[in-house]
Design a protein around this motif. Structure first.
Motif, PDB file in Angstrom:
ATOM      1  N   ALA A 159       0.794  -1.094  -0.165  1.00  0.00           N
ATOM      2  CA  ALA A 159       0.022   0.217   0.069  1.00  0.00           C
ATOM      3  C   ALA A 159       0.908   1.134  -0.090  1.00  0.00           C
ATOM      4  O   ALA A 159       0.348   2.349  -0.053  1.00  0.00           O
ATOM      5  N   GLY A 160       2.231   1.085  -0.005  1.00  0.00           N
ATOM      6  CA  GLY A 160       3.025   2.323  -0.214  1.00  0.00           C
ATOM      7  C   GLY A 160       3.650   2.799   1.282  1.00  0.00           C
ATOM      8  O   GLY A 160       3.976   3.964   1.300  1.00  0.00           O
ATOM      9  N   ALA A 161       3.196   2.066   2.346  1.00  0.00           N
ATOM     10  CA  ALA A 161       3.591   2.456   3.679  1.00  0.00           C
ATOM     11  C   ALA A 161       4.927   2.318   4.046  1.00  0.00           C
ATOM     12  O   ALA A 161       5.758   1.557   3.402  1.00  0.00           O
ATOM     13  N   HIS A 162       5.441   3.196   5.132  1.00  0.00           N
ATOM     14  CA  HIS A 162       6.876   2.825   5.626  1.00  0.00           C
ATOM     15  C   HIS A 162       6.645   1.888   6.554  1.00  0.00           C
ATOM     16  O   HIS A 162       6.005   2.152   7.656  1.00  0.00           O
ATOM     17  N   VAL A 163       7.227   0.744   6.688  1.00  0.00           N
ATOM     18  CA  VAL A 163       6.687  -0.189   7.341  1.00  0.00           C
ATOM     19  C   VAL A 163       8.131  -0.759   8.530  1.00  0.00           C
ATOM     20  O   VAL A 163       9.099  -0.739   8.000  1.00  0.00           O
ATOM     21  N   ILE A 164       7.753  -0.629   9.837  1.00  0.00           N
ATOM     22  CA  ILE A 164       8.609  -0.681  10.820  1.00  0.00           C
ATOM     23  C   ILE A 164       8.520  -2.108  11.594  1.00  0.00           C
ATOM     24  O   ILE A 164       7.100  -2.308  11.963  1.00  0.00           O
ATOM     25  N   ALA A 165       9.041  -3.292  11.350  1.00  0.00           N
ATOM     26  CA  ALA A 165       8.663  -4.751  11.794  1.00  0.00           C
ATOM     27  C   ALA A 165       9.443  -4.929  13.357  1.00  0.00           C
ATOM     28  O   ALA A 165      10.573  -4.833  13.328  1.00  0.00           O
ATOM     29  N   SER A 166       8.688  -5.235  14.037  1.00  0.00           N
ATOM     30  CA  SER A 166       9.355  -5.379  15.424  1.00  0.00           C
ATOM     31  C   SER A 166       9.085  -6.820  15.791  1.00  0.00           C
ATOM     32  O   SER A 166       8.208  -7.281  15.782  1.00  0.00           O
ATOM     33  N   VAL A 167      10.509  -7.282  16.296  1.00  0.00           N
ATOM     34  CA  VAL A 167      10.447  -8.846  16.359  1.00  0.00           C
ATOM     35  C   VAL A 167      11.239  -8.999  17.932  1.00  0.00           C
ATOM     36  O   VAL A 167      11.772  -8.047  18.490  1.00  0.00           O
ATOM     37  N   ALA A 181       9.707  -4.705   4.772  1.00  0.00           N
ATOM     38  CA  ALA A 181      10.182  -4.045   6.029  1.00  0.00           C
ATOM     39  C   ALA A 181      11.027  -2.988   5.622  1.00  0.00           C
ATOM     40  O   ALA A 181      12.059  -3.371   5.147  1.00  0.00           O
ATOM     41  N   ASP A 182      10.749  -1.825   5.945  1.00  0.00           N
ATOM     42  CA  ASP A 182      11.811  -0.647   5.798  1.00  0.00           C
ATOM     43  C   ASP A 182      12.629  -0.450   7.195  1.00  0.00           C
ATOM     44  O   ASP A 182      13.883  -0.175   6.789  1.00  0.00           O
ATOM     45  N   GLU A 183      12.301  -1.027   8.397  1.00  0.00           N
ATOM     46  CA  GLU A 183      13.034  -1.121   9.299  1.00  0.00           C
ATOM     47  C   GLU A 183      12.703  -2.402  10.146  1.00  0.00           C
ATOM     48  O   GLU A 183      11.504  -2.807  10.022  1.00  0.00           O
ATOM     49  N   VAL A 184      13.733  -3.078  10.801  1.00  0.00           N
ATOM     50  CA  VAL A 184      13.511  -4.240  11.728  1.00  0.00           C
ATOM     51  C   VAL A 184      14.242  -3.977  12.899  1.00  0.00           C
ATOM     52  O   VAL A 184      15.167  -3.813  13.011  1.00  0.00           O
ATOM     53  N   LEU A 185      13.290  -4.076  14.020  1.00  0.00           N
ATOM     54  CA  LEU A 185      13.901  -3.706  15.160  1.00  0.00           C
ATOM     55  C   LEU A 185      13.784  -4.822  16.162  1.00  0.00           C
ATOM     56  O   LEU A 185      12.676  -5.661  15.892  1.00  0.00           O
ATOM     57  N   ILE A 186      14.438  -4.812  17.322  1.00  0.00           N
ATOM     58  CA  ILE A 186      14.408  -5.857  18.284  1.00  0.00           C
ATOM     59  C   ILE A 186      13.427  -5.075  19.396  1.00  0.00           C
ATOM     60  O   ILE A 186      13.913  -4.003  20.003  1.00  0.00           O
TER      61      ILE A 186
END
Length: 321
Positions: A159-167, A181-186
């Motif tokens: 959908a064109g969003a800026h995606v931040i994935a938290s794991v 995912a544009d960012e992958v965070l702990i």
């Protein structure tokens, strides 16, 4: 006649046992499906222990297989059609399913992948829709390595969003950048800027932290609570510019949304990650791996008994006076 099924049994190790139940009898607007695959969700494990599903009842929501009896009222797919469905009591060899609860599986899409779509895919699609997803929105997905999370990351990116994935760990972040995912965070470490949408499946303290990161006008969709921990909001945390925390549950017919997801998966536009696959005789193993968060993506149970069931013509409705 009887069929094998996984039913709720609190005395069993995973509160579930494989046994025989009565063969389902489809209603007027239902098709009879010979199930070959089922998908195990974290919510199924909670249902088995929480009392929400009565003892002795068939567990499960995700099923895929072949229609062996069409609906008597003419709705739904014809005999021989491969389908995927979201329905109560999915963990059985044969299931009677409402025509509005299923979708045809497109050619080229394996049933083992199709069955991963119902609960996780529909939850991701509808929660993002409810949150007001759009281009340039900043979307935070917690529990991003799980079933709902992986689909939410991909759908938000499309959908064109800026995606931040938290794991929960670096290992669980593997592959998320490749699917959008544009960012992958702990956890939420390092996240400073506000976000517009949160799809949360973790709950607990992380839900509170995500709320604090939400921009004015933003929305948190609470789709799960895998942490099992309480969420304690400090005084005045909910006082300020308008934003929302919304509980989420899948309601109503899902056939149209399932068809969208199945087409995307068949085209390769939606990746289906299967982290565990095996016979439903190994249910305890799958349940333990899912509870221990050792599965990225979905756990798929192979239900097929090897018996070839006969297609049954739908009964002809009696003429109306």
């Amino acid at each position: 006649m009887s069929v094998r099924a996984l039913v709720v049994d609190p005395s069993a190790s995973a509160a579930v046992r494989l046994t025989e139940v009565s063969d389902p009898v489809p209603g007027l607007g239902q098709v009879l499906v010979d199930v070959s695959h089922a998908s195990l969700n974290y919510g199924d494990l909670n249902d088995a222990r929480s009392g929400r599903v009565p003892v002795g009842s068939v567990l499960g929501s995700d099923a895929a297989g072949v229609v062996i009896q069409a609906a008597a009222d003419g709705t739904g797919p014809a005999m021989g059609t491969q389908v995927v469905a979201l329905t109560a009591g999915a963990f059985a060899e044969r299931v009677a399913i409402d025509a509005g609860a299923l979708a045809e599986v497109p050619k080229g899409l394996d049933l083992a992948k199709a069955v991963a779509l119902p609960v996780a895919g529909v939850a991701a699609l509808r929660s993002l829709r409810a949150a007001g997803l759009g281009p340039d929105k900043r979307v935070l997905v917690t529990g991003a390595s799980g079933g709902v999370g992986r689909f939410a990351v991909q759908l938000a990116a499309r959908a064109g969003a800026h995606v931040i994935a938290s794991v929960g760990s670096a290992a669980r972040g593997d592959g998320l950048a490749e699917i959008g995912a544009d960012e992958v965070l702990i956890g939420l470490e390092g996240l400073q800027r506000p976000v517009d949408v949160v799809i949360d499946s973790v709950g607990g303290p992380q839900l509170v932290a995500a709320w604090n990161l939400l921009a004015p006008g933003g929305s948190v969709q609470s789709v799960g609570w895998t942490s099992g921990e309480s969420a304690v909001f400090p005084p005045y945390a909910t006082v300020g510019p308008a934003k929302s925390l919304t509980s989420f549950v899948i309601e109503g017919d899902v056939g149209a949304d399932l068809a969208i997801l199945a087409e995307l998966a068949a085209e390769g536009a939606l990746t289906v990650e299967i982290g565990w696959q095996g016979s439903w005789d190994r249910f305890d193993e799958a349940a333990e791996a899912l509870r221990g968060r050792r599965i990225s993506g979905k756990a798929v149970l192979e239900v097929a008994s090897g018996e070839l069931h006969t297609l049954v013509p739908a009964p002809v409705p009696a003429p109306q006076d």
